[in-house]
Design an enzyme around this catalytic site. Structure first.
Site, PDB file in Angstrom:
ATOM      1  CD  GLN A   1      -2.984   1.107   0.129  1.00  0.00           C
ATOM      2  OE1 GLN A   1      -3.219   0.015  -0.440  1.00  0.00           O
ATOM      3  NE2 GLN A   1      -3.513   2.009  -0.150  1.00  0.00           N
ATOM      4  CD  GLU A   2       2.543   3.668   3.782  1.00  0.00           C
ATOM      5  OE1 GLU A   2       2.963   4.757   3.098  1.00  0.00           O
ATOM      6  OE2 GLU A   2       1.740   3.918   4.754  1.00  0.00           O
ATOM      7  CB  SER A   3       6.522   1.595  -1.507  1.00  0.00           C
ATOM      8  OG  SER A   3       6.995   0.447  -1.073  1.00  0.00           O
TER       9      SER A   3
END
Length: 217
Positions: free
Chosen positions: A109-111
């Site tokens: 989700q983050e990267s």
């Protein structure tokens, strides 16, 4: 930590153990040397991004901000191959006690698995650590995959402990900060944060109507 890292890479040592062989003393060194060209390329891309994005300093901001390709421009590096990322996730999970699939879902989700991801707000690396977070967890290089995943998992562990192993609350704090979660007594009603929490819980197989618990993992 180093012995566990060496044990986990690519299944090579597992095969060696099955044959009764001991891993070479310089195994970890050889693995890092093999990864060096890729990391060097990623750092060159990071410098290019930093020059273009010129993120503002966040000072005391402790938590993370999600990497958004649509808003910030796609990271100029490839996602880390599963053969390199999975052992790092497993190592961090063993070190912290955080479920590996939760760490993996946050990274996705983050990267999207890109170690050179850099947001316009200054969040860095696979788990999009803010500079203050990286400093708090003694990260020398936030774009180093191992250091970033270790620190991100440690942050998740601290938040899970703070919120009695409630992943929704912990994820809300990972995105928006524990102060905001504490003030609102739950996941903050911020569209970015609610979407963030819902997306990760969905990756973990929870439905919106389900109140998740770590025992469900």
């Amino acid at each position: 930590m180093r012995s566990r890292l060496a044990f986990s890479f690519g299944g090579v040592l597992f095969l060696g153990a099955a044959l009764g062989a001991q891993p070479p003393a310089d195994f970890e060194t050889s693995v890092r040397a093999a990864m060096a060209p890729s990391i060097a390329q990623q750092r060159a891309a990071i410098e290019k991004q930093a020059a273009l994005l010129a993120p503002a300093k966040t000072g005391s901001s402790f938590f993370t901000t999600s990497f958004s390709p649509a808003a910030d421009g796609a990271a100029d590096c490839d996602p880390l191959p599963a053969g390199q990322l999975d052992p790092l996730i497993q190592e961090a999970a063993q070190e912290t006690g955080v479920e590996a699939q939760l760490v993996r879902a946050v990274i996705d989700q983050e990267s999207a698995g890109r170690p050179c991801a850099l947001s316009a707000k200054g969040a860095e690396g696979l788990m999009q650590l803010m500079p203050a977070t990286a400093e708090e967890y003694d990260v020398d290089d936030p774009f180093d995959p191992q250091q970033n995943v270790q620190a991100g998992a440690r942050l998740l562990k601290s938040l899970l402990d703070r919120y009695n192993n409630d992943p929704a609350m912990a994820l809300g704090a990972y995105n928006a900060g524990s102060g905001r979660v504490d003030r609102e007594g739950g996941v903050p009603a911020i569209p970015e944060t609610t979407d963030y929490v819902a997306a990760i819980l969905d990756k973990l197989g929870f439905k919106k109507s389900t109140a998740p618990s770590l025992k469900d993992f």
